[in-house]
Design an enzyme around this catalytic site. Structure first.
Site, PDB file in Angstrom:
ATOM      1  N   GLU A   1      70.845  25.727  45.020  1.00 39.36           N
ATOM      2  CA  GLU A   1      70.939  24.404  45.655  1.00 39.36           C
ATOM      3  C   GLU A   1      69.655  24.167  46.421  1.00 39.36           C
ATOM      4  O   GLU A   1      69.119  25.088  47.059  1.00 39.36           O
ATOM      5  CB  GLU A   1      72.137  24.358  46.602  1.00 39.36           C
ATOM      6  CG  GLU A   1      72.236  23.082  47.441  1.00 39.36           C
ATOM      7  CD  GLU A   1      73.377  23.155  48.452  1.00 39.36           C
ATOM      8  OE1 GLU A   1      74.369  23.855  48.182  1.00 39.36           O
ATOM      9  OE2 GLU A   1      73.253  22.532  49.525  1.00 39.36           O
TER      10      GLU A   1
ATOM     11  N   GLU B   1      68.411  16.439  54.706  1.00 37.47           N
ATOM     12  CA  GLU B   1      69.761  16.650  55.212  1.00 37.47           C
ATOM     13  C   GLU B   1      69.712  16.624  56.735  1.00 37.47           C
ATOM     14  O   GLU B   1      68.826  17.220  57.340  1.00 37.47           O
ATOM     15  CB  GLU B   1      70.331  17.985  54.738  1.00 37.47           C
ATOM     16  CG  GLU B   1      71.761  18.231  55.184  1.00 37.47           C
ATOM     17  CD  GLU B   1      72.312  19.554  54.673  1.00 37.47           C
ATOM     18  OE1 GLU B   1      73.529  19.643  54.470  1.00 37.47           O
ATOM     19  OE2 GLU B   1      71.510  20.500  54.477  1.00 37.47           O
TER      20      GLU B   1
END
Length: 283
Positions: free
Chosen positions: A50, A55
């Site tokens: 990932e 974020e």
């Protein structure tokens, strides 16, 4: 149920390399928000890895890029002078047997999601230093947005990441590449990351590094906005102490329909994905 639904957009195409760019005018920000622009193969997580390009949770104001992987992917071989940023830290991890927090200072350089000396699923996390707390969330929005870019290039043995804000700081080559992206081939300007200055994050991958490139493969792009959850929710009492005095859970706060939710939206000018010409021909 609260006044807002979460949002999730998933791409269909799978990637094993590429240059991924998002040009933002506004990103979700504020207590209880958890926005992300990322790459994943969730059906085969964490085997296929990932990559979190953008974020943030709650009031965080500093851009971070995180890689999440299986064992034997460590970022302890990054060349000096190859990046402008630093690493996130891992301090206070509870001992598995005693529960006593381990206050040993460690950089979050192990991408293994179950590393016992880091927070669960913390991964290896690069943090921006250059914009000094103005590269994410509300400060980014106050600047009119910005541009994030991530170069995933196993052939050249790295994953590198940049953030530029406000827009007048975007390198001319990157700005021209985005401006001409919709033109016919031959009139487009190709992005050249070597003209953008040093990245804030540099993750060596591939042959001769401490992280085989095979840790990251077959991923698709995701843009989403979640509320509370395992990160923004668990950090709520720390990140939102004033709200916590009145609402004891993140979910209760969101259900109260606070005015701050007016800032919980994406305003995206464009998303751009580039692959090297030889890769497109091979595909």
């Amino acid at each position: 149920e609260g006044p807002r639904n979460s949002v999730r957009l998933e791409g269909r195409r799978r990637f094993n390399r590429g240059l991924f760019i998002i040009d933002l005018r506004h990103m979700p920000a504020g207590c209880g928000t958890w926005p992300a622009f990322w790459l994943t193969d969730e059906a085969n997580w964490p085997v296929n890895g990932e990559i979190d390009i953008v974020e943030g949770v709650n009031y965080q104001d500093t851009a971070k890029t995180a890689l999440h992987a299986t064992r034997e992917c460590v970022m302890d071989d990054v060349a000096e002078g190859s990046k402008t940023g630093s690493w996130d830290t891992s301090i206070g991890i509870p001992d598995r047997k005693t529960g006593i927090p381990d206050m040993t200072f460690r950089w979050a350089q192990n991408c293994f999601v179950y590393d016992p000396h880091q927070w669960l699923n913390q991964g290896c996390v690069a943090t921006d230093l250059k914009l000094e707390g103005r590269s994410l969330g509300m400060p980014l929005n106050d600047n009119g947005g910005g541009v994030y870019a991530l170069e995933w290039d196993g052939q050249n043995r790295h994953i590198r990441t940049w953030v530029f804000s406000p827009h007048n700081r975007v390198p001319s080559n990157l700005r021209d590449a985005m401006r001409t992206a919709t033109l016919v081939e031959g009139e487009r300007i190709a992005p050249d990351t070597n003209l953008w200055g040093l990245p804030y994050g540099n993750f060596p991958i591939g042959e001769g590094t401490n992280c085989p490139a095979s840790h990251f493969k077959n991923m698709r792009l995701v843009i989403n906005l979640a509320f509370c959850g395992s990160v923004a929710g668990n950090r709520y009492f720390m990140d939102c102490p004033t709200k916590y005095k009145k609402f004891k859970t993140c979910e209760q706060y969101i259900e109260s329909q606070p005015e701050e939710l007016n800032e919980a939206y994406w305003k995206i000018r464009g998303v751009y994905v580039y692959e090297r010409e030889w890769v497109r021909q091979w595909n």
